[in-house]
Design a protein around this motif. Sequence first.
Motif, PDB file in Angstrom:
ATOM      1  N   SER A 130     -18.126  -4.454   1.969  1.00  0.00           N
ATOM      2  CA  SER A 130     -17.580  -4.544   3.142  1.00  0.00           C
ATOM      3  C   SER A 130     -16.328  -3.368   3.366  1.00  0.00           C
ATOM      4  O   SER A 130     -15.838  -2.959   2.526  1.00  0.00           O
ATOM      5  CB  SER A 130     -16.811  -6.091   3.335  1.00  0.00           C
ATOM      6  N   LYS A 131     -16.373  -2.672   4.596  1.00  0.00           N
ATOM      7  CA  LYS A 131     -15.548  -1.593   4.842  1.00  0.00           C
ATOM      8  C   LYS A 131     -14.230  -2.174   5.468  1.00  0.00           C
ATOM      9  O   LYS A 131     -13.319  -1.522   5.699  1.00  0.00           O
ATOM     10  CB  LYS A 131     -16.136  -0.751   5.705  1.00  0.00           C
ATOM     11  N   ASP A 132     -14.049  -3.431   5.631  1.00  0.00           N
ATOM     12  CA  ASP A 132     -12.975  -4.135   6.143  1.00  0.00           C
ATOM     13  C   ASP A 132     -11.748  -3.895   5.299  1.00  0.00           C
ATOM     14  O   ASP A 132     -12.076  -3.886   4.098  1.00  0.00           O
ATOM     15  CB  ASP A 132     -13.331  -5.689   6.371  1.00  0.00           C
ATOM     16  N   GLY A 133     -10.479  -3.743   5.728  1.00  0.00           N
ATOM     17  CA  GLY A 133      -9.404  -3.374   4.896  1.00  0.00           C
ATOM     18  C   GLY A 133      -8.799  -4.468   4.160  1.00  0.00           C
ATOM     19  O   GLY A 133      -8.739  -4.507   2.772  1.00  0.00           O
ATOM     20  N   ASN A 134      -8.951  -5.724   4.602  1.00  0.00           N
ATOM     21  CA  ASN A 134      -8.742  -6.880   3.956  1.00  0.00           C
ATOM     22  C   ASN A 134      -9.838  -7.001   2.588  1.00  0.00           C
ATOM     23  O   ASN A 134      -9.337  -7.503   1.698  1.00  0.00           O
ATOM     24  CB  ASN A 134      -8.937  -8.216   4.643  1.00  0.00           C
ATOM     25  N   SER A 135     -11.066  -6.909   2.988  1.00  0.00           N
ATOM     26  CA  SER A 135     -11.980  -6.892   1.866  1.00  0.00           C
ATOM     27  C   SER A 135     -11.534  -5.866   0.753  1.00  0.00           C
ATOM     28  O   SER A 135     -11.703  -6.138  -0.456  1.00  0.00           O
ATOM     29  CB  SER A 135     -13.359  -6.756   2.314  1.00  0.00           C
ATOM     30  N   ILE A 136     -11.225  -4.811   1.059  1.00  0.00           N
ATOM     31  CA  ILE A 136     -11.067  -3.561   0.202  1.00  0.00           C
ATOM     32  C   ILE A 136      -9.819  -4.088  -0.674  1.00  0.00           C
ATOM     33  O   ILE A 136      -9.821  -4.020  -1.963  1.00  0.00           O
ATOM     34  CB  ILE A 136     -10.799  -2.431   0.690  1.00  0.00           C
ATOM     35  N   TRP A 137      -8.950  -4.590  -0.049  1.00  0.00           N
ATOM     36  CA  TRP A 137      -7.584  -5.060  -0.727  1.00  0.00           C
ATOM     37  C   TRP A 137      -8.037  -6.032  -1.819  1.00  0.00           C
ATOM     38  O   TRP A 137      -7.321  -6.066  -2.795  1.00  0.00           O
ATOM     39  CB  TRP A 137      -6.345  -5.409   0.217  1.00  0.00           C
ATOM     40  N   LEU A 138      -8.452  -7.065  -1.236  1.00  0.00           N
ATOM     41  CA  LEU A 138      -8.961  -8.300  -1.920  1.00  0.00           C
ATOM     42  C   LEU A 138      -9.730  -8.070  -3.143  1.00  0.00           C
ATOM     43  O   LEU A 138      -9.516  -8.472  -4.423  1.00  0.00           O
ATOM     44  CB  LEU A 138      -9.695  -9.214  -1.220  1.00  0.00           C
ATOM     45  N   HIS A 139     -10.670  -6.864  -2.896  1.00  0.00           N
ATOM     46  CA  HIS A 139     -11.664  -6.344  -4.052  1.00  0.00           C
ATOM     47  C   HIS A 139     -10.647  -5.646  -5.145  1.00  0.00           C
ATOM     48  O   HIS A 139     -10.754  -6.052  -6.374  1.00  0.00           O
ATOM     49  CB  HIS A 139     -12.422  -5.305  -3.512  1.00  0.00           C
ATOM     50  N   VAL A 167      -7.060  -5.577 -10.593  1.00  0.00           N
ATOM     51  CA  VAL A 167      -5.666  -5.859 -10.979  1.00  0.00           C
ATOM     52  C   VAL A 167      -5.785  -7.077 -12.080  1.00  0.00           C
ATOM     53  O   VAL A 167      -5.120  -7.186 -13.171  1.00  0.00           O
ATOM     54  CB  VAL A 167      -4.531  -6.371  -9.800  1.00  0.00           C
ATOM     55  N   MET A 168      -6.665  -8.084 -11.586  1.00  0.00           N
ATOM     56  CA  MET A 168      -6.556  -9.467 -12.355  1.00  0.00           C
ATOM     57  C   MET A 168      -7.207  -8.816 -13.865  1.00  0.00           C
ATOM     58  O   MET A 168      -6.785  -9.491 -15.058  1.00  0.00           O
ATOM     59  CB  MET A 168      -7.352 -10.309 -11.924  1.00  0.00           C
ATOM     60  N   GLU A 169      -8.132  -8.134 -13.851  1.00  0.00           N
ATOM     61  CA  GLU A 169      -8.890  -7.813 -15.149  1.00  0.00           C
ATOM     62  C   GLU A 169      -7.803  -6.713 -16.058  1.00  0.00           C
ATOM     63  O   GLU A 169      -7.579  -6.813 -17.252  1.00  0.00           O
ATOM     64  CB  GLU A 169      -9.916  -6.847 -14.703  1.00  0.00           C
ATOM     65  N   TYR A 170      -7.006  -5.873 -15.024  1.00  0.00           N
ATOM     66  CA  TYR A 170      -5.925  -5.094 -15.835  1.00  0.00           C
ATOM     67  C   TYR A 170      -5.027  -6.037 -16.511  1.00  0.00           C
ATOM     68  O   TYR A 170      -4.453  -5.380 -17.737  1.00  0.00           O
ATOM     69  CB  TYR A 170      -5.336  -4.276 -14.805  1.00  0.00           C
ATOM     70  N   MET A 171      -4.539  -7.134 -16.018  1.00  0.00           N
ATOM     71  CA  MET A 171      -3.432  -7.763 -16.579  1.00  0.00           C
ATOM     72  C   MET A 171      -3.982  -8.467 -18.171  1.00  0.00           C
ATOM     73  O   MET A 171      -3.154  -8.408 -19.114  1.00  0.00           O
ATOM     74  CB  MET A 171      -3.111  -9.020 -15.688  1.00  0.00           C
TER      75      MET A 171
END
Length: 264
Positions: free
Chosen positions: A214-223, A229-233
């Motif tokens: 999705s190109k939606d901004g909310n979807s991009i930030w959630l992704h 981020v979760m994997e990076y932790m």
Amino acid sequence: MFDLSGAIYLIELAFYAPIIPAIVFIVLLHGTKHPYTWRPIVIPLIMIAGLRIAAAGVGLAAMSSRDTGLQATATLLDTIGLAPVLCLLIGLLIRANAPVYKGLPVWAFLPLQMIVIAATVMTAYGGRDLYTSQNRQEQDLRLMRAGIVIFIAIFVGVIVLALFTMLKVRVKFYRTERAAVVCALLCVPFLSVRLVYSAGSVFSDANTVLNPMSKDGNSIWLHFLMVIVMEYMVTLSSTAVALTARKVVILTAGSANSLKDEET
């Protein structure tokens, strides 16, 4: 000028590029000749860092060329993260059990890694054109859903093995081993959120905010928050444990209190 997606790709590069020299330092610090090396940690670290750097590179190339195929490839590379992160947790437990008297053998963990690889093949094959083509969509969804269910089952098994290992490393001599298990347990909430996101993305409608294409901004930030981020932790925590661990641990006798630092 970069848009939101481009900025996130740059952040992804900034996150994961330093992991590569850290991996080199871990190998130089601990070596590969002793049975209690950090090879079970290093290999997943190479995989996750390589995937994230490749995804960011392909994503930036797709933006400059406006190639939708490259963009789909970058998204697919970004979504392949559960396997190396799960293998990273399994690697922490392998390292924690290696020098422990009556600890779990490496053969207890190898089937988990093999099943993780099989689940990765299922999800990757199912997601190869899920968001770009309507052909075989139902079959692709079934494969991805089955893969996610397997990931969740393996994750539950890892938690059980981590709790069992924690009981084995309570002796004060197992400082490094205890740190590895604590790291694995502290990573559980982050990977839990990541798994929930992945399950939601394949069990919900493709038009929701969980759709990674999705190109939606909310979807991009959630992704970004869930996949990166979760994997990076988990990645950063595991790297920190390996970097700060004792160089070599050896068994000097057949008892639970027989560990000592080789350099002392």
